[in-house]
Scaffold this active site. Structure first.
Site, PDB file in Angstrom:
ATOM      1  N   SER A  96      -8.247  11.036  10.203  1.00 46.35           N
ATOM      2  CA  SER A  96      -7.865   9.893   9.361  1.00 46.35           C
ATOM      3  C   SER A  96      -6.458  10.058   8.800  1.00 46.35           C
ATOM      4  O   SER A  96      -5.603   9.173   8.968  1.00 46.35           O
ATOM      5  CB  SER A  96      -8.866   9.711   8.219  1.00 46.35           C
ATOM      6  OG  SER A  96      -8.985  10.901   7.465  1.00 46.35           O
ATOM      7  N   GLN A 123     -18.459   4.376   8.484  1.00 43.38           N
ATOM      8  CA  GLN A 123     -18.980   5.741   8.542  1.00 43.38           C
ATOM      9  C   GLN A 123     -19.582   6.183   7.215  1.00 43.38           C
ATOM     10  O   GLN A 123     -19.021   5.928   6.150  1.00 43.38           O
ATOM     11  CB  GLN A 123     -17.841   6.698   8.909  1.00 43.38           C
ATOM     12  CG  GLN A 123     -18.260   8.143   9.044  1.00 43.38           C
ATOM     13  CD  GLN A 123     -17.080   9.022   9.412  1.00 43.38           C
ATOM     14  OE1 GLN A 123     -16.322   9.456   8.555  1.00 43.38           O
ATOM     15  NE2 GLN A 123     -16.902   9.266  10.717  1.00 43.38           N
ATOM     16  N   HIS A 172     -20.501   9.564   5.265  1.00 43.35           N
ATOM     17  CA  HIS A 172     -20.239  11.008   5.240  1.00 43.35           C
ATOM     18  C   HIS A 172     -21.499  11.710   4.761  1.00 43.35           C
ATOM     19  O   HIS A 172     -22.131  11.263   3.802  1.00 43.35           O
ATOM     20  CB  HIS A 172     -19.075  11.292   4.298  1.00 43.35           C
ATOM     21  CG  HIS A 172     -18.469  12.655   4.463  1.00 43.35           C
ATOM     22  ND1 HIS A 172     -19.139  13.811   4.105  1.00 43.35           N
ATOM     23  CD2 HIS A 172     -17.269  13.045   4.943  1.00 43.35           C
ATOM     24  CE1 HIS A 172     -18.361  14.853   4.364  1.00 43.35           C
ATOM     25  NE2 HIS A 172     -17.224  14.417   4.868  1.00 43.35           N
ATOM     26  N   ALA A 204      -0.049   6.244   5.074  1.00 47.85           N
ATOM     27  CA  ALA A 204       0.458   5.326   6.101  1.00 47.85           C
ATOM     28  C   ALA A 204       1.594   4.469   5.558  1.00 47.85           C
ATOM     29  O   ALA A 204       2.654   4.339   6.191  1.00 47.85           O
ATOM     30  CB  ALA A 204      -0.678   4.438   6.619  1.00 47.85           C
ATOM     31  N   GLY A 205       1.395   3.868   4.386  1.00 49.66           N
ATOM     32  CA  GLY A 205       2.414   2.998   3.820  1.00 49.66           C
ATOM     33  C   GLY A 205       3.692   3.738   3.484  1.00 49.66           C
ATOM     34  O   GLY A 205       4.805   3.254   3.771  1.00 49.66           O
ATOM     35  N   ARG A 265     -19.777  13.456  12.211  1.00 46.68           N
ATOM     36  CA  ARG A 265     -20.341  12.973  10.949  1.00 46.68           C
ATOM     37  C   ARG A 265     -21.515  12.027  11.137  1.00 46.68           C
ATOM     38  O   ARG A 265     -22.461  12.050  10.355  1.00 46.68           O
ATOM     39  CB  ARG A 265     -19.257  12.283  10.129  1.00 46.68           C
ATOM     40  CG  ARG A 265     -18.294  13.249   9.520  1.00 46.68           C
ATOM     41  CD  ARG A 265     -17.205  12.528   8.774  1.00 46.68           C
ATOM     42  NE  ARG A 265     -16.238  13.490   8.265  1.00 46.68           N
ATOM     43  CZ  ARG A 265     -15.065  13.153   7.760  1.00 46.68           C
ATOM     44  NH1 ARG A 265     -14.711  11.885   7.717  1.00 46.68           N
ATOM     45  NH2 ARG A 265     -14.235  14.081   7.313  1.00 46.68           N
ATOM     46  N   ARG A 323     -15.419   8.105  13.364  1.00 46.48           N
ATOM     47  CA  ARG A 323     -14.184   8.883  13.236  1.00 46.48           C
ATOM     48  C   ARG A 323     -14.489  10.366  13.056  1.00 46.48           C
ATOM     49  O   ARG A 323     -15.386  10.734  12.296  1.00 46.48           O
ATOM     50  CB  ARG A 323     -13.363   8.387  12.044  1.00 46.48           C
ATOM     51  CG  ARG A 323     -12.142   9.258  11.782  1.00 46.48           C
ATOM     52  CD  ARG A 323     -11.345   8.786  10.601  1.00 46.48           C
ATOM     53  NE  ARG A 323     -12.008   8.949   9.318  1.00 46.48           N
ATOM     54  CZ  ARG A 323     -12.127  10.105   8.663  1.00 46.48           C
ATOM     55  NH1 ARG A 323     -11.685  11.235   9.212  1.00 46.48           N
ATOM     56  NH2 ARG A 323     -12.722  10.152   7.482  1.00 46.48           N
ATOM     57  N   ASP A 365      -8.730  -5.522   0.055  1.00 41.64           N
ATOM     58  CA  ASP A 365      -7.850  -6.653  -0.255  1.00 41.64           C
ATOM     59  C   ASP A 365      -6.967  -7.037   0.932  1.00 41.64           C
ATOM     60  O   ASP A 365      -6.648  -8.216   1.114  1.00 41.64           O
ATOM     61  CB  ASP A 365      -6.976  -6.318  -1.463  1.00 41.64           C
ATOM     62  CG  ASP A 365      -7.807  -5.828  -2.637  1.00 41.64           C
ATOM     63  OD1 ASP A 365      -8.800  -6.494  -2.980  1.00 41.64           O
ATOM     64  OD2 ASP A 365      -7.492  -4.758  -3.186  1.00 41.64           O
ATOM     65  N   GLU A 418      -6.201   3.061   7.375  1.00 41.42           N
ATOM     66  CA  GLU A 418      -7.627   2.705   7.429  1.00 41.42           C
ATOM     67  C   GLU A 418      -7.865   1.208   7.486  1.00 41.42           C
ATOM     68  O   GLU A 418      -8.871   0.757   8.022  1.00 41.42           O
ATOM     69  CB  GLU A 418      -8.357   3.311   6.233  1.00 41.42           C
ATOM     70  CG  GLU A 418      -9.871   3.226   6.354  1.00 41.42           C
ATOM     71  CD  GLU A 418     -10.610   3.955   5.244  1.00 41.42           C
ATOM     72  OE1 GLU A 418     -11.838   3.796   5.159  1.00 41.42           O
ATOM     73  OE2 GLU A 418      -9.956   4.684   4.463  1.00 41.42           O
ATOM     74  N   PHE A 427     -13.410  22.090  12.078  1.00 41.36           N
ATOM     75  CA  PHE A 427     -13.868  20.856  11.454  1.00 41.36           C
ATOM     76  C   PHE A 427     -14.871  20.181  12.369  1.00 41.36           C
ATOM     77  O   PHE A 427     -14.838  20.363  13.594  1.00 41.36           O
ATOM     78  CB  PHE A 427     -12.684  19.913  11.186  1.00 41.36           C
ATOM     79  CG  PHE A 427     -12.598  19.472   9.757  1.00 41.36           C
ATOM     80  CD1 PHE A 427     -12.074  20.310   8.784  1.00 41.36           C
ATOM     81  CD2 PHE A 427     -13.053  18.226   9.368  1.00 41.36           C
ATOM     82  CE1 PHE A 427     -11.997  19.914   7.458  1.00 41.36           C
ATOM     83  CE2 PHE A 427     -12.984  17.818   8.050  1.00 41.36           C
ATOM     84  CZ  PHE A 427     -12.448  18.670   7.085  1.00 41.36           C
ATOM     85  N   LEU A 478     -16.856  12.880  -2.721  1.00 40.64           N
ATOM     86  CA  LEU A 478     -16.880  13.664  -1.493  1.00 40.64           C
ATOM     87  C   LEU A 478     -16.918  15.171  -1.723  1.00 40.64           C
ATOM     88  O   LEU A 478     -16.148  15.709  -2.513  1.00 40.64           O
ATOM     89  CB  LEU A 478     -15.648  13.319  -0.647  1.00 40.64           C
ATOM     90  CG  LEU A 478     -15.652  13.841   0.790  1.00 40.64           C
ATOM     91  CD1 LEU A 478     -16.771  13.195   1.583  1.00 40.64           C
ATOM     92  CD2 LEU A 478     -14.311  13.542   1.448  1.00 40.64           C
ATOM     93  N   HIS A 489     -18.200   6.013   3.442  1.00 43.24           N
ATOM     94  CA  HIS A 489     -16.980   6.816   3.399  1.00 43.24           C
ATOM     95  C   HIS A 489     -15.766   6.177   4.063  1.00 43.24           C
ATOM     96  O   HIS A 489     -14.693   6.137   3.478  1.00 43.24           O
ATOM     97  CB  HIS A 489     -17.275   8.168   4.058  1.00 43.24           C
ATOM     98  CG  HIS A 489     -16.097   9.095   4.113  1.00 43.24           C
ATOM     99  ND1 HIS A 489     -15.466   9.546   2.973  1.00 43.24           N
ATOM    100  CD2 HIS A 489     -15.443   9.663   5.162  1.00 43.24           C
ATOM    101  CE1 HIS A 489     -14.464  10.358   3.318  1.00 43.24           C
ATOM    102  NE2 HIS A 489     -14.430  10.431   4.636  1.00 43.24           N
ATOM    103  N   GLY A 511       0.832  -1.202   0.000  1.00 37.40           N
ATOM    104  CA  GLY A 511       0.000   0.000   0.000  1.00 37.40           C
ATOM    105  C   GLY A 511       0.863   1.246   0.000  1.00 37.40           C
ATOM    106  O   GLY A 511       1.825   1.343   0.765  1.00 37.40           O
ATOM    107  N   ALA A 512       0.506   2.214  -0.852  1.00 41.28           N
ATOM    108  CA  ALA A 512       1.344   3.401  -1.020  1.00 41.28           C
ATOM    109  C   ALA A 512       0.597   4.688  -0.727  1.00 41.28           C
ATOM    110  O   ALA A 512       0.835   5.719  -1.353  1.00 41.28           O
ATOM    111  CB  ALA A 512       1.914   3.439  -2.439  1.00 41.28           C
ATOM    112  N   GLY A 513      -0.318   4.628   0.251  1.00 44.92           N
ATOM    113  CA  GLY A 513      -0.943   5.848   0.740  1.00 44.92           C
ATOM    114  C   GLY A 513      -0.062   6.502   1.795  1.00 44.92           C
ATOM    115  O   GLY A 513       1.116   6.165   1.961  1.00 44.92           O
ATOM    116  N   GLU A 544     -15.646  17.916   4.241  1.00 44.35           N
ATOM    117  CA  GLU A 544     -16.153  18.551   5.456  1.00 44.35           C
ATOM    118  C   GLU A 544     -15.566  19.949   5.626  1.00 44.35           C
ATOM    119  O   GLU A 544     -16.104  20.777   6.357  1.00 44.35           O
ATOM    120  CB  GLU A 544     -15.816  17.683   6.664  1.00 44.35           C
ATOM    121  CG  GLU A 544     -16.573  18.048   7.915  1.00 44.35           C
ATOM    122  CD  GLU A 544     -16.581  16.901   8.896  1.00 44.35           C
ATOM    123  OE1 GLU A 544     -16.252  17.136  10.060  1.00 44.35           O
ATOM    124  OE2 GLU A 544     -16.919  15.766   8.488  1.00 44.35           O
TER     125      GLU A 544
END
Length: 582
Positions: A399, A240, A242, A20-21, A286, A394, A221, A383, A120, A252, A352, A16-18, A255
């Site tokens: 996030s 959740q 949204h 976090a990754g 939310r 959340r 996955d 996530e 927010f 989206l 969401h 995963g390359a978001g 928010e």
């Protein structure tokens, strides 16, 4: 057809390359050989869709303290979050934001040059008593800015990227994770990645709903990797919705639009949130706003009696919209042909975010049971993981914060683990067998008569919206459990038309569908068992939160056609459960 297998060896493999990754990979790459496997090109990861910001109690706009942020996070989670993890999240938020700033994230600035912050939903000051600006932001492209910055830093530090590789199965030996098997989506072929540590950062799983804000790739996955090793998932009933997805599309409307002062309006032109959360209005959490919006629609107060409402930003003026919300405006123009400078935007609740996922401890190690027993060599963050900072709901901008804090922490903890393991343990001889069998079976169905993946996926997504949406009941959830059972049975006869290995998108969609059917079954089953209302899980037939029976986490194992459940207590350190009033 006998598929070839290619072998690779790295100290750390991140899947995963978001945000976090990439943050985990960046931390390990300073010292050890690190690779990232990504289903999509890294800068197309879904983290790039995060618009509004990243929460941290910097106090750059008004007085703020991490204790206030902690209280909002605990209360926002409807008291199901683990408070030790939540405290770690909010305390590490400040150094994480400053580190990201120094790495090069182009945050908006205050007049005196500090990181700008804005209001927010769910974030307040003085333990819920006053307004608060806590979200650090880069216009309405915050996730995009963070993602690109981390990707560039990973390239700078020689992280090896395997782009468009699909993780199929973990390699386990004697309860220890020793790598992962992946499919090359472009050229075809199985690849075995031999590693000392594997970090899963595969994102969310809201794609099993038809109306969703998540990317096409968010098909859970990583959950499939875990379930197929008979490892548990945690709190899967909590997903959740949204309140502001573009009507019919689900894309989206950040928010941030409400944070900057947008109004939610019903068919009568009323700001209906005054009925549901008079004190906080559109900036309530939310889950509260989504239920209010869905109630207005269900009661016939949608615009023109239809299933949508309006978000109105016209009063903000062109300059503020173009400066603070340019991407939101662009999306509304492209998908709805509406210019928010001159027209209100049609919106509806959209699936969401996934609060549940792979259970982990504070060091991001994946857990194998309801206790503290961790799987050596296996980590998760973002996530897809459930360290339980979000509990039952959340807060916005927590996030990308979780991804940054626990991706960063996971990388640091993996370094400790790798340092203690000088060499790679031997791979089992059958490392690639499960993945090979899965792919070869699907390819062998090409040209035969059977059910097509798209038919099953369409029924799954529509039925999840009908039976496991914003509002739920025993009747609907029981129906959804049955539908999932039927679809999983039909999936055994699924066929594809393309029997080739090169760029076979139909093959990957069929594998994705298998994962979706498995975790959707778990979601529906867990939701049916939880007979209370808490956060994003709202049972119309069991009104009210039931702390006596349900103040606990759900642990679920998929065992063939059966789901086994267990429970574990919620960690409470500072704040006892109280009634949520907004």
């Amino acid at each position: 057809m006998k598929l070839d297998v290619t072998y690779h060896k790295h100290d750390v493999v991140v899947v995963g390359a978001g945000i976090a990754g990439l943050y985990a990979a960046l931390k390990t790459s300073a010292e050890v050989d690190t690779a990232v496997i990504s289903k999509v090109y890294p800068t197309r990861s879904h983290s790039g869709a995060a618009q509004g910001g990243c929460a941290a109690s910097l106090g750059n706009v008004m007085e703020d303290h991490w204790e206030w942020h902690l209280y909002d996070t605990v209360r926002g989670s409807d008291f199901l979050g683990d408070q030790d993890a939540q405290e770690l999240l909010v305390r590490d938020a400040v150094p994480a934001m400053y580190e990201m700033e120094h790495l090069g994230v182009p945050f908006d600035r205050t007049e005196d040059g500090k990181i700008a912050q804005r209001p927010f939903g769910g974030h307040f000051g003085n333990f819920g008593k006053s307004p608060m600006s806590r979200s650090c932001f880069a216009a309405d492209r915050t996730g995009h800015a963070q993602l690109h910055c981390l990707y560039e830093q990973c390239l700078k530090h020689q992280v090896r990227f395997y782009n468009e590789f699909f993780g199929l199965s973990l390699i386990m030996e004697d309860g220890v994770c020793r790598g992962i098997v992946a499919w090359d989506m472009q050229r075809g072929g199985l690849h075995v990645f031999h590693a000392k540590a594997v970090h899963l950062a595969t994102g969310g799983h809201a794609r099993c709903w038809k109306i969703t804000s998540t990317a096409m790739a968010n098909t859970g996955d990583g959950l499939g990797l875990i379930m197929h090793q008979q490892l548990p998932l945690e709190d899967m009933e909590f997903v959740q919705f949204h309140p502001t997805g573009l009507w019919k599309h689900g894309i989206l409307v950040s928010e941030a639009a409400r944070g900057e002062g947008g109004y939610l309006l019903n068919d009568k032109g009323e700001r209906f949130m005054e009925t549901y959360a008079k004190a906080k209005m559109e900036l309530a959490p939310r889950d509260v706003v989504s239920r209010a919006a869905q109630t207005e629609i269900n009661d016939g107060r949608g615009i023109g009696g239809q299933d949508y409402l309006h978000i109105d930003l016209r009063h903000l003026g062109r300059e503020k919209i173009m400066t603070r919300l340019p991407q939101v405006r662009e999306l509304a123009l492209k998908f709805m042909n509406r210019d928010m400078i001159t027209d209100p935007i049609p919106i509806q609740p959209t699936a969401h975010y996934s609060m549940g996922g792979m259970p982990t401890n504070l060091d991001t190690q994946v857990l194998r049971d309801a206790g503290k027993d961790a799987v050596p060599g296996l980590y998760a963050s973002g996530e897809c993981a459930c360290v339980s900072v979000h509990g039952a709901n959340r807060l916005g901008t927590n996030s990308t914060l979780e991804c940054a804090v626990f991706g960063r922490r996971g990388g640091i903890k993996m370094l400790d683990y790798v340092r203690a393991h000088a060499g790679h343990e031997d791979l089992p001889g059958d490392a690639a067998d499960a993945a090979r069998e899965q792919v070869e079976h699907l390819l062998s169905t090409a040209g035969s008569n059977g059910v097509r993946p798209v038919e099953l996926r369409e029924r799954l997504q529509l039925s999840m919206g009908e039976n496991a949406g914003v509002f739920r009941s025993a009747e609907g959830l029981a129906r959804q459990v049955q539908i999932c059972q039927e679809l999983r049975q039909q999936y055994r006869n699924v066929t594809i038309e393309d029997g080739g290995t090169y760029a076979n998108s139909e093959l990957t969609e069929a594998i994705e569908l298998g994962n979706m059917l498995d975790y959707a079954y778990v979601i529906a089953h867990c939701a049916l068992q939880r007979t209370e209302c808490r956060g994003a899980h709202w049972r119309t037939d069991h009104p009210g939160r039931n702390d006596k029976e349900w103040h606990k986490h759900t642990m679920s194992w998929l065992e063939g056609d059966q789901i086994r459940l267990d429970y574990k207590p919620v960690v409470i350190t500072r704040f006892q459960p109280e009634e949520r009033k907004y």
